[in-house]
Design a protein around this motif. Structure first.
Motif, PDB file in Angstrom:
ATOM      1  N   ARG A  53       0.849  -0.996  -0.133  1.00 56.57           N
ATOM      2  CA  ARG A  53      -0.096   0.253   0.088  1.00 56.57           C
ATOM      3  C   ARG A  53       1.040   1.217   0.132  1.00 56.57           C
ATOM      4  N   ALA A  54       1.862   1.552   0.775  1.00 61.26           N
ATOM      5  CA  ALA A  54       2.677   2.367   0.774  1.00 61.26           C
ATOM      6  C   ALA A  54       3.123   2.826  -0.866  1.00 61.26           C
ATOM      7  N   CYS A  55       3.871   1.395  -1.555  1.00 58.78           N
ATOM      8  CA  CYS A  55       4.448   1.662  -2.363  1.00 58.78           C
ATOM      9  C   CYS A  55       3.214   2.300  -3.595  1.00 58.78           C
ATOM     10  N   THR A  56       2.389   1.705  -3.522  1.00 55.07           N
ATOM     11  CA  THR A  56       0.523   2.695  -4.325  1.00 55.07           C
ATOM     12  C   THR A  56       1.243   4.648  -4.272  1.00 55.07           C
ATOM     13  N   ILE A  57       0.848   4.939  -2.085  1.00 57.78           N
ATOM     14  CA  ILE A  57       0.391   5.681  -2.184  1.00 57.78           C
ATOM     15  C   ILE A  57       1.934   6.830  -2.710  1.00 57.78           C
ATOM     16  N   TRP A  58       2.642   6.288  -2.189  1.00 56.50           N
ATOM     17  CA  TRP A  58       4.426   6.735  -2.773  1.00 56.50           C
ATOM     18  C   TRP A  58       4.704   6.973  -4.194  1.00 56.50           C
ATOM     19  N   SER A  59       4.440   6.074  -5.179  1.00 55.65           N
ATOM     20  CA  SER A  59       4.667   5.132  -6.660  1.00 55.65           C
ATOM     21  C   SER A  59       5.276   5.253  -6.785  1.00 55.65           C
ATOM     22  N   GLY A  60       5.975   3.967  -6.070  1.00 54.06           N
ATOM     23  CA  GLY A  60       6.997   3.038  -6.214  1.00 54.06           C
ATOM     24  C   GLY A  60       8.507   3.858  -6.064  1.00 54.06           C
ATOM     25  N   ASN A 111      -3.092   7.709   4.931  1.00 52.85           N
ATOM     26  CA  ASN A 111      -4.893   7.371   5.237  1.00 52.85           C
ATOM     27  C   ASN A 111      -5.109   7.875   6.644  1.00 52.85           C
ATOM     28  N   GLY A 112      -4.956   8.448   7.275  1.00 52.92           N
ATOM     29  CA  GLY A 112      -6.255   9.490   8.697  1.00 52.92           C
ATOM     30  C   GLY A 112      -6.898  10.125   7.395  1.00 52.92           C
ATOM     31  N   ILE A 113      -5.880  11.151   6.488  1.00 47.80           N
ATOM     32  CA  ILE A 113      -6.826  12.273   5.901  1.00 47.80           C
ATOM     33  C   ILE A 113      -7.504  11.915   4.768  1.00 47.80           C
ATOM     34  N   ALA A 114      -6.522  10.625   3.995  1.00 39.24           N
ATOM     35  CA  ALA A 114      -7.604  10.107   2.955  1.00 39.24           C
ATOM     36  C   ALA A 114      -8.749   9.504   3.040  1.00 39.24           C
ATOM     37  N   CYS A 115      -9.047   9.036   4.931  1.00 38.27           N
ATOM     38  CA  CYS A 115     -10.464   8.519   5.460  1.00 38.27           C
ATOM     39  C   CYS A 115     -11.711   9.580   5.714  1.00 38.27           C
ATOM     40  N   ASP A 116     -10.304  10.639   6.002  1.00 40.47           N
ATOM     41  CA  ASP A 116     -11.144  12.308   6.702  1.00 40.47           C
ATOM     42  C   ASP A 116     -11.653  12.850   5.071  1.00 40.47           C
ATOM     43  N   ILE A 117     -11.652  13.218   4.690  1.00 37.15           N
ATOM     44  CA  ILE A 117     -11.399  13.479   2.954  1.00 37.15           C
ATOM     45  C   ILE A 117     -12.887  12.387   2.649  1.00 37.15           C
ATOM     46  N   CYS A 118     -12.685  11.310   2.398  1.00 35.11           N
ATOM     47  CA  CYS A 118     -13.908  10.064   2.067  1.00 35.11           C
ATOM     48  C   CYS A 118     -15.460  10.640   3.041  1.00 35.11           C
ATOM     49  N   ARG A 119     -14.677  10.362   4.141  1.00 34.22           N
ATOM     50  CA  ARG A 119     -15.980  10.618   4.616  1.00 34.22           C
ATOM     51  C   ARG A 119     -16.960  11.722   4.772  1.00 34.22           C
ATOM     52  N   ALA A 120     -16.158  13.166   4.425  1.00 30.74           N
ATOM     53  CA  ALA A 120     -16.312  14.343   4.143  1.00 30.74           C
ATOM     54  C   ALA A 120     -17.320  13.972   2.846  1.00 30.74           C
ATOM     55  N   GLU A 168       3.585  17.688  -0.457  1.00 27.08           N
ATOM     56  CA  GLU A 168       4.038  16.066  -1.060  1.00 27.08           C
ATOM     57  C   GLU A 168       3.569  15.298  -0.147  1.00 27.08           C
ATOM     58  N   THR A 169       2.871  15.526   0.685  1.00 24.28           N
ATOM     59  CA  THR A 169       1.498  15.343   1.433  1.00 24.28           C
ATOM     60  C   THR A 169       0.396  14.912   0.720  1.00 24.28           C
ATOM     61  N   LEU A 170      -0.234  16.366   0.095  1.00 23.66           N
ATOM     62  CA  LEU A 170      -0.835  16.306  -0.774  1.00 23.66           C
ATOM     63  C   LEU A 170      -0.979  15.342  -2.000  1.00 23.66           C
ATOM     64  N   ALA A 171      -0.091  15.521  -2.922  1.00 23.76           N
ATOM     65  CA  ALA A 171       0.320  14.866  -3.934  1.00 23.76           C
ATOM     66  C   ALA A 171       0.527  12.524  -3.232  1.00 23.76           C
ATOM     67  N   ALA A 172       0.672  12.588  -1.915  1.00 26.17           N
ATOM     68  CA  ALA A 172       0.486  11.038  -1.423  1.00 26.17           C
ATOM     69  C   ALA A 172      -0.439  11.068  -1.261  1.00 26.17           C
ATOM     70  N   SER A 173      -1.337  11.807  -1.057  1.00 25.45           N
ATOM     71  CA  SER A 173      -2.932  11.753  -0.169  1.00 25.45           C
ATOM     72  C   SER A 173      -3.707  11.312  -1.369  1.00 25.45           C
ATOM     73  N   LEU A 174      -3.247  12.044  -2.448  1.00 25.70           N
ATOM     74  CA  LEU A 174      -3.810  12.124  -4.029  1.00 25.70           C
ATOM     75  C   LEU A 174      -3.767  10.666  -4.760  1.00 25.70           C
ATOM     76  N   VAL A 175      -2.825  10.289  -4.517  1.00 24.25           N
ATOM     77  CA  VAL A 175      -2.905   8.923  -4.813  1.00 24.25           C
ATOM     78  C   VAL A 175      -3.570   7.618  -3.903  1.00 24.25           C
ATOM     79  N   LEU A 176      -3.513   8.113  -2.400  1.00 19.79           N
ATOM     80  CA  LEU A 176      -4.625   6.944  -2.595  1.00 19.79           C
ATOM     81  C   LEU A 176      -5.683   7.272  -2.268  1.00 19.79           C
ATOM     82  N   LEU A 177      -6.296   8.004  -2.664  1.00 18.07           N
ATOM     83  CA  LEU A 177      -7.921   8.645  -2.580  1.00 18.07           C
ATOM     84  C   LEU A 177      -7.837   8.093  -4.070  1.00 18.07           C
ATOM     85  N   LYS A 178      -7.170   7.840  -5.198  1.00 16.28           N
ATOM     86  CA  LYS A 178      -7.270   7.329  -6.296  1.00 16.28           C
ATOM     87  C   LYS A 178      -7.806   6.342  -6.097  1.00 16.28           C
ATOM     88  N   THR A 179      -6.515   5.085  -5.438  1.00 16.25           N
ATOM     89  CA  THR A 179      -6.358   3.816  -4.869  1.00 16.25           C
ATOM     90  C   THR A 179      -7.739   3.190  -4.180  1.00 16.25           C
TER      91      THR A 179
END
Length: 327
Positions: free
Chosen positions: A190-197, A215-224, A245-256
């Motif tokens: 999952r970390a490799c996915t978030i950080w694009s390898g 992961n917590g930030i992405a979940c908060d966005i999804c709940r909202a 950097e966190t914004l970019a990583a969170s967008l990758v996780l949200l897309k997943t």
């Protein structure tokens, strides 16, 4: 050439192997890529191949290999800026110029690894240029940069540029877990996915709890989004104000996560590790809306890596996500 500690980027490795086998290895390389992508690792692996005296290179056992691996080889010189603008001073380049014309101590090459060269000002780059124009035949330079655009065209014209990318998530997870059996494979994947390898960032995030924060930030966005709560969405996104950097990583996780929701009932694996949210989204939003969210993540991520204004990106993120689900 063999690359034990540098995985992925097969075309780059093939290029280097071809140049070395054809005795056409240039005197200067510019290695570009994000922090943690493996720029210095690649430079050290090339050095290991060149300095090894074993029958099969690199043997990783001869005296030359041993010194390289321990970081004590007298013919490998590493310099690095602290990372701040103009922090790679011209005085360091002058030291390199004085040293480079002395014969190697014990190897056939003298190898210079200059890190964070994007921090060189024009004077430092011009001073280095004089060495790159007429280097001694035994000298090889590796200049690592976030982007080659930070260097003068005159420097680039005298160098071979190697552009590094993240590795596929499964290859990165296999590599990391093979070297640390204590890691949970699914978490590393999952970390490799978030950080694009980006293996360096993956390992760092596993050690400093950054992964759980993202992961917590992405979940908060999804709940909202699920609750149709505009204020909560803006609050969740506000953490990105000074953290691209966190914004970019969170967008990758949200897309997943959105991808997981899209295929949730088709038997596909939950790559994001957030099965409950994926299940909720698969019931709450149509496939069209989920695709809209995925497209929004891709567009926002592209703007993020192009250094878009964070405040504008946060506003656009809230607007694009709500528009994607028809709100």
């Amino acid at each position: 050439m063999k690359f034990t500690d540098f995985v992925g980027n097969e075309k780059v490795k093939q290029q280097l192997s071809f140049l070395e086998a054809a005795h056409r290895l240039p005197h200067a390389f510019v290695i570009e890529g994000d922090e943690g992508i493996g720029k210095r690792t690649l430079a050290r692996e090339v050095a290991l191949n060149l300095l090894c005296r074993g029958d099969e290179k690199p043997c990783r056992e001869c005296s030359q290999c041993s010194k390289v691996l321990k970081g004590i080889h007298p013919d490998i010189y590493e310099y690095s800026a602290t990372g701040g603008a103009r922090s790679f001073h011209v005085d360091v380049v002058r030291d390199v110029k004085e040293n480079v014309y002395m014969q190697p101590n014990e190897a056939e090459y003298k190898i210079y690894i200059l890190g964070n060269c994007q921090c060189m000002n024009e004077s430092a780059q011009n001073a280095l240029l004089k060495v790159l124009e007429e280097p001694p035949e035994y000298a090889i330079f590796f200049l690592t940069v976030d982007s080659k655009s930070a260097l003068l065209e005159t420097v680039l014209s005298r160098s071979t540029v190697l552009s590094l990318e993240g590795v596929p998530a499964n290859i990165g997870a296999d590599y990391i877990c093979s070297r640390n059996s204590e890691y949970d494979y699914d978490e590393v994947l999952r970390a490799c996915t978030i950080w694009s390898g980006n293996i360096g960032k993956v390992v760092q995030s596993l050690g400093d709890s950054k992964l759980s924060r993202i992961n917590g930030i992405a979940c908060d966005i999804c709940r909202a989004l699920s609750a149709n709560d505009e204020y909560s969405l803006l609050t969740a996104c506000s953490v990105f104000d000074k953290d691209r950097e966190t914004l970019a990583a969170s967008l990758v996780l949200l897309k997943t996560i959105f991808r997981d929701a899209l295929v949730f009932y088709e038997g596909s694996d939950v790559l994001s590790g957030n099965a409950e949210i994926a299940r909720d989204f698969s019931k709450r939003f149509s496939k069209k809306k989920l695709m809209n969210l995925i497209y929004a993540c891709e567009s926002l991520h592209s703007l993020t890596v192009k250094n878009g204004n964070n405040a504008v990106l946060i506003t656009k993120m809230c607007y694009d996500f709500r528009r994607a689900i028809g709100r």
